[in-house]
Motif scaffolding. Structure first.
Motif, PDB file in Angstrom:
ATOM      1  N   ASP A 195      46.444  42.408  60.246  1.00 30.67           N
ATOM      2  CA  ASP A 195      45.654  42.901  61.387  1.00 30.67           C
ATOM      3  C   ASP A 195      44.625  43.928  60.952  1.00 30.67           C
ATOM      4  O   ASP A 195      44.354  44.902  61.670  1.00 30.67           O
ATOM      5  N   GLY A 196      44.079  43.732  59.740  1.00 33.37           N
ATOM      6  CA  GLY A 196      43.032  44.626  59.245  1.00 33.37           C
ATOM      7  C   GLY A 196      43.484  46.057  59.061  1.00 33.37           C
ATOM      8  O   GLY A 196      42.694  46.994  59.225  1.00 33.37           O
ATOM      9  N   ALA A 197      44.749  46.245  58.691  1.00 33.16           N
ATOM     10  CA  ALA A 197      45.329  47.587  58.660  1.00 33.16           C
ATOM     11  C   ALA A 197      44.824  48.452  57.503  1.00 33.16           C
ATOM     12  O   ALA A 197      44.909  49.685  57.570  1.00 33.16           O
ATOM     13  N   ALA A 198      44.344  47.849  56.421  1.00 36.50           N
ATOM     14  CA  ALA A 198      43.834  48.654  55.302  1.00 36.50           C
ATOM     15  C   ALA A 198      42.571  49.396  55.721  1.00 36.50           C
ATOM     16  O   ALA A 198      41.755  48.876  56.490  1.00 36.50           O
ATOM     17  N   GLU A 199      42.404  50.609  55.217  1.00 40.11           N
ATOM     18  CA  GLU A 199      41.197  51.383  55.506  1.00 40.11           C
ATOM     19  C   GLU A 199      39.956  50.628  55.033  1.00 40.11           C
ATOM     20  O   GLU A 199      38.955  50.557  55.721  1.00 40.11           O
ATOM     21  N   TYR A 200      40.036  50.112  53.836  1.00 43.02           N
ATOM     22  CA  TYR A 200      38.992  49.264  53.265  1.00 43.02           C
ATOM     23  C   TYR A 200      39.582  48.591  52.044  1.00 43.02           C
ATOM     24  O   TYR A 200      40.716  48.894  51.633  1.00 43.02           O
ATOM     25  N   LEU A 201      38.845  47.659  51.461  1.00 43.52           N
ATOM     26  CA  LEU A 201      39.288  46.947  50.273  1.00 43.52           C
ATOM     27  C   LEU A 201      38.311  47.219  49.143  1.00 43.52           C
ATOM     28  O   LEU A 201      37.162  47.633  49.366  1.00 43.52           O
ATOM     29  N   MET A 202      38.766  46.994  47.918  1.00 41.94           N
ATOM     30  CA  MET A 202      37.964  47.326  46.750  1.00 41.94           C
ATOM     31  C   MET A 202      38.005  46.200  45.723  1.00 41.94           C
ATOM     32  O   MET A 202      38.825  45.282  45.799  1.00 41.94           O
ATOM     33  N   ILE A 203      37.129  46.324  44.735  1.00 43.94           N
ATOM     34  CA  ILE A 203      37.127  45.464  43.553  1.00 43.94           C
ATOM     35  C   ILE A 203      37.244  46.382  42.345  1.00 43.94           C
ATOM     36  O   ILE A 203      36.576  47.416  42.276  1.00 43.94           O
ATOM     37  N   ASN A 204      38.089  46.002  41.396  1.00 41.44           N
ATOM     38  CA  ASN A 204      38.150  46.798  40.160  1.00 41.44           C
ATOM     39  C   ASN A 204      38.489  45.909  38.966  1.00 41.44           C
ATOM     40  O   ASN A 204      38.815  44.739  39.098  1.00 41.44           O
ATOM     41  N   CYS A 205      38.332  46.498  37.794  1.00 43.77           N
ATOM     42  CA  CYS A 205      38.696  45.869  36.520  1.00 43.77           C
ATOM     43  C   CYS A 205      37.883  44.608  36.219  1.00 43.77           C
ATOM     44  O   CYS A 205      38.404  43.616  35.718  1.00 43.77           O
ATOM     45  N   ALA A 206      36.580  44.654  36.530  1.00 49.78           N
ATOM     46  CA  ALA A 206      35.660  43.577  36.170  1.00 49.78           C
ATOM     47  C   ALA A 206      34.261  44.174  36.094  1.00 49.78           C
ATOM     48  O   ALA A 206      33.953  45.143  36.799  1.00 49.78           O
ATOM     49  N   HIS A 207      33.426  43.606  35.242  1.00 49.52           N
ATOM     50  CA  HIS A 207      32.037  44.052  35.167  1.00 49.52           C
ATOM     51  C   HIS A 207      31.278  43.541  36.389  1.00 49.52           C
ATOM     52  O   HIS A 207      31.576  42.454  36.896  1.00 49.52           O
ATOM     53  N   PRO A 208      30.285  44.293  36.894  1.00 55.35           N
ATOM     54  CA  PRO A 208      29.522  43.799  38.046  1.00 55.35           C
ATOM     55  C   PRO A 208      28.937  42.404  37.864  1.00 55.35           C
ATOM     56  O   PRO A 208      28.814  41.651  38.841  1.00 55.35           O
ATOM     57  N   ASP A 209      28.604  42.026  36.633  1.00 53.50           N
ATOM     58  CA  ASP A 209      28.093  40.679  36.401  1.00 53.50           C
ATOM     59  C   ASP A 209      29.107  39.611  36.779  1.00 53.50           C
ATOM     60  O   ASP A 209      28.732  38.475  37.094  1.00 53.50           O
ATOM     61  N   HIS A 210      30.386  39.965  36.752  1.00 50.06           N
ATOM     62  CA  HIS A 210      31.440  38.992  37.035  1.00 50.06           C
ATOM     63  C   HIS A 210      31.576  38.694  38.530  1.00 50.06           C
ATOM     64  O   HIS A 210      32.073  37.628  38.892  1.00 50.06           O
ATOM     65  N   PHE A 211      31.181  39.626  39.368  1.00 49.40           N
ATOM     66  CA  PHE A 211      31.377  39.403  40.809  1.00 49.40           C
ATOM     67  C   PHE A 211      30.110  39.574  41.635  1.00 49.40           C
ATOM     68  O   PHE A 211      30.147  39.399  42.855  1.00 49.40           O
ATOM     69  N   ARG A 212      28.982  39.855  41.002  1.00 49.93           N
ATOM     70  CA  ARG A 212      27.752  40.070  41.764  1.00 49.93           C
ATOM     71  C   ARG A 212      27.406  38.859  42.633  1.00 49.93           C
ATOM     72  O   ARG A 212      27.017  38.989  43.789  1.00 49.93           O
ATOM     73  N   HIS A 213      27.563  37.662  42.054  1.00 47.56           N
ATOM     74  CA  HIS A 213      27.224  36.456  42.815  1.00 47.56           C
ATOM     75  C   HIS A 213      28.123  36.292  44.032  1.00 47.56           C
ATOM     76  O   HIS A 213      27.718  35.730  45.054  1.00 47.56           O
ATOM     77  N   ALA A 214      29.356  36.785  43.944  1.00 45.87           N
ATOM     78  CA  ALA A 214      30.302  36.621  45.045  1.00 45.87           C
ATOM     79  C   ALA A 214      29.977  37.541  46.220  1.00 45.87           C
ATOM     80  O   ALA A 214      30.382  37.266  47.350  1.00 45.87           O
ATOM     81  N   VAL A 215      29.259  38.639  45.950  1.00 48.29           N
ATOM     82  CA  VAL A 215      28.958  39.588  47.025  1.00 48.29           C
ATOM     83  C   VAL A 215      27.492  39.532  47.456  1.00 48.29           C
ATOM     84  O   VAL A 215      27.024  40.376  48.204  1.00 48.29           O
ATOM     85  N   ALA A 216      26.776  38.524  46.977  1.00 51.36           N
ATOM     86  CA  ALA A 216      25.346  38.433  47.269  1.00 51.36           C
ATOM     87  C   ALA A 216      25.050  37.513  48.448  1.00 51.36           C
ATOM     88  O   ALA A 216      23.892  37.244  48.746  1.00 51.36           O
ATOM     89  N   ALA A 217      26.072  37.047  49.146  1.00 48.19           N
ATOM     90  CA  ALA A 217      25.872  36.018  50.170  1.00 48.19           C
ATOM     91  C   ALA A 217      25.584  36.572  51.553  1.00 48.19           C
ATOM     92  O   ALA A 217      25.211  35.826  52.451  1.00 48.19           O
ATOM     93  N   GLY A 218      25.790  37.865  51.768  1.00 52.67           N
ATOM     94  CA  GLY A 218      25.548  38.439  53.080  1.00 52.67           C
ATOM     95  C   GLY A 218      26.590  38.071  54.119  1.00 52.67           C
ATOM     96  O   GLY A 218      26.328  38.108  55.314  1.00 52.67           O
ATOM     97  N   ALA A 219      27.806  37.749  53.705  1.00 50.86           N
ATOM     98  CA  ALA A 219      28.864  37.332  54.624  1.00 50.86           C
ATOM     99  C   ALA A 219      29.499  38.532  55.326  1.00 50.86           C
ATOM    100  O   ALA A 219      29.451  39.669  54.845  1.00 50.86           O
ATOM    101  N   LYS A 220      30.140  38.277  56.455  1.00 54.55           N
ATOM    102  CA  LYS A 220      30.754  39.326  57.257  1.00 54.55           C
ATOM    103  C   LYS A 220      31.844  40.071  56.490  1.00 54.55           C
ATOM    104  O   LYS A 220      31.990  41.293  56.642  1.00 54.55           O
ATOM    105  N   TRP A 221      32.618  39.365  55.656  1.00 55.60           N
ATOM    106  CA  TRP A 221      33.721  40.005  54.957  1.00 55.60           C
ATOM    107  C   TRP A 221      33.262  41.080  53.978  1.00 55.60           C
ATOM    108  O   TRP A 221      34.050  41.956  53.595  1.00 55.60           O
TER     109      TRP A 221
END
Length: 299
Positions: A195-221
């Motif tokens: 039920d969305g109980a976490a304050e927020y979520l994070m990404i760690n232990c990867a270089h930005p090049d590894h996940f930049r494409h995943a966060v470039a879509a402009g999605a609600k999540w």
């Protein structure tokens, strides 16, 4: 913290555990020095700070391998938060300074614990979360989490103790969790099952090049991503595991990547580093990103 202490200060940290340093006067002194150095960076840039406890390995499964029973582990966790509470008293007034009880996965932070159900994760992590509930910790933060099931169990356990939570996912070079789950799916499922109980979520232990494409879509999540603690190295987790020398990347380049991520992630407000990073990287990130941060939220 652990890569810095091992490769730059010559500490031996079996199982990558830093919490045993709390057991000696010299260890506590080194921990205070480490935290103070980073607190100064945040203060100089007019930013707040998250004091993250050195308890990533201070849970039952890992503690027993290091020879510590539940009584000793409870004391380590309580002492960790007490140390951070003392340090918080040194922080500048007027900026947020948050004490976070840090927990790690039951298994390896690079490999998914595919046998762990949400119910089992809740039962396992409830013990350490319960110890944090006895302290002045403001929040529980779980790092290098590799599956949705474990994330869900942690959030549920913290909610039962009326503690706020943050969960940070490990991602591979393809931007997916180690079990292959796409990052967006992991975030949506975690929220749906808690039920969305976490304050927020994070990404760690990867270089930005590894996940930049995943966060470039402009999605609600993407609105749920509140923090990034990236690696300075572009090496895969398998390569990092096998490395005998530290790959500490390029602080200025990493800082530039964070500046770009702030334009992609509307609620990104907690910035830090993971494997291979140290005060040089954090100083560069704070300097590069301070123009995004007029309210002085934590770095």
């Amino acid at each position: 913290m652990e890569t810095y202490l091992i490769f730059h200060e010559g500490f031996e940290l079996p199982l990558f555990a830093s919490y045993p340093l709390l057991g000696t006067a010299e260890g506590r002194k080194r921990l205070r020095t480490y935290y103070r150095r980073h607190m100064i960076i945040a203060a100089d840039c007019g930013m707040g700070f998250v004091l993250e406890s050195p308890t990533w390995r201070a849970s039952r499964r890992w503690g027993e391998q290091l020879g510590h029973d539940a009584v000793e582990l409870r004391r380590f966790n309580l002492d960790a938060i007490a140390l951070l509470s003392d340090l918080r008293a040194e922080a500048p007034q007027g900026k947020p300074c948050i004490v976070s009880g840090n927990i790690g996965p039951r298994g390896d932070g690079y490999r998914p614990d595919e046998t762990l159900t949400a119910e089992e994760a809740e039962a396992y992590h409830a013990e350490q979360i319960g110890w944090f509930a006895e302290t002045d910790a403001d929040i529980v933060s779980a790092f290098t989490i590799t599956t949705v099931a474990e994330a869900v169990g942690i959030i549920r356990a913290a909610k039962k103790k009326s503690l706020r939570t943050v969960v940070s996912f490990t991602v591979e070079t393809d931007g997916r969790l180690p079990d292959g789950t796409p990052l967006g799916e992991a975030i949506k499922r975690t929220d749906a099952e808690t039920d969305g109980a976490a304050e927020y979520l994070m990404i760690n232990c990867a270089h930005p090049d590894h996940f930049r494409h995943a966060v470039a879509a402009g999605a609600k999540w993407l609105e749920r991503i509140g923090g990034i603690r990236a690696n300075a190295s572009r090496l895969s987790h398998a390569e990092l595991d096998a490395a005998e020398e530290l790959d500490d990347g390029n602080p200025a380049e990493l800082a530039g990547a964070y500046d770009e991520l702030l334009d992609m992630l509307p609620n990104l407000r907690v910035l830090g580093g993971c494997c291979g990073t140290d005060h040089r990287h954090v100083a560069a990130i704070a300097s590069a990103c301070r123009h995004h941060n007029p309210q002085g939220v934590p770095v």
